[in-house]
Design an enzyme around this catalytic site. Sequence first.
Site, PDB file in Angstrom:
ATOM      1  N   SER A  29       3.354 -10.237   1.529  1.00 14.69           N
ATOM      2  CA  SER A  29       4.654  -9.679   0.999  1.00 14.69           C
ATOM      3  C   SER A  29       5.622 -10.084   1.835  1.00 14.69           C
ATOM      4  CB  SER A  29       4.359  -8.227   1.168  1.00 14.69           C
ATOM      5  OG  SER A  29       5.413  -7.379   1.172  1.00 14.69           O
ATOM      6  N   TYR A  88       1.597   0.039   3.514  1.00  7.78           N
ATOM      7  CA  TYR A  88       1.667  -1.275   2.878  1.00  7.78           C
ATOM      8  C   TYR A  88       2.241  -2.248   4.004  1.00  7.78           C
ATOM      9  CZ  TYR A  88       3.191  -4.366  -0.701  1.00  7.78           C
ATOM     10  OH  TYR A  88       3.266  -5.484  -1.444  1.00  7.78           O
TER      11      TYR A  88
END
Length: 253
Positions: free
Chosen positions: A145, A158
């Site tokens: 990410s 996350y």
Amino acid sequence: MTSNPFSLEDKVAVVTGANTGLGQGMAVALAEAGADIALVGRSQPEETVELVEKAGRKALVVMADLGSLEPIDTIISQTRERLGSIDILVNNAGIIKRNDSIDFTEEDWDAVMDINLKTLFFLSQKVARSMIEAKTRGKIINIASMLSYQGGIRVPSYTASKSGVMGLTRILANEWAKHGINVNAIAPGYFATNNTAALQADETRNKEILGRIPAGRWGDPSDLGGAAVFLASRASDYVQGVTLPVDGGWLAR
Ligand code: NAP
């Protein structure tokens, strides 16, 4: 063997979380390059099955909740039994939980870490063991990410998990290159999927995000296809431990 270094003819890929979003985009791209696909996840991937078959390839559905390690052996045995081998693993399934770090709960921490990092590691480990046993070259592609590179905001588990994905990609590449297994990652920028629905719906955040993307648009799942095929194919045999941003230029700003 075909002379096209990007061909995946006669290869078998396992793609997790392929019923929707980025997983679907990559599964279809790998099928279009010639691979049969095991679609692994907790929701029926009817649409993806249709798209893979339309590309002329086999689609095997393996239902599995990747919030625990329990289904890993079945994923591997069913794929080997029904499709013959495992040459490519795409660790795509993942979740995000949003809350201020000051209020973040252990439950939201564990839920995200379990699927985004723990299952990714142990599925990779068992698939790598099966590749080594079968003496086949292998390709493992992890989905990282922008928050493998940046801190983000209100998504602490996350960010921790995706920063961990970039680190794991490096160590696994270091350890498994000698077995003919390439481990790399793709770091998608901002893509229009369920994962980013809250951001897309927030007018202020949406405008801020678009204003920072040189390409001037959200990514579409099909935008990941080229990177996935490259990292799954012979063309990337000497690429190891890299996290490749596919982000419309976000990180270049
Ligand atoms: P998505 O549309 O929410 O898809 C996530 C996939 O993971 C779905 O197939 C989902 O299945 C599956 N999944 C979640 N929890 C699962 C579980 N416990 N067991 C099995 N499958 C599970 O999101 P996406 O954007 O395509 O995300 C795919 C990956 O890309 C994720 O790792 C995400 O972190 C990463 N990513 C996305 C973006 C972006 O901008 N969209 C950017 C960077 C990285 P269900 O449909 O059943 O929930």
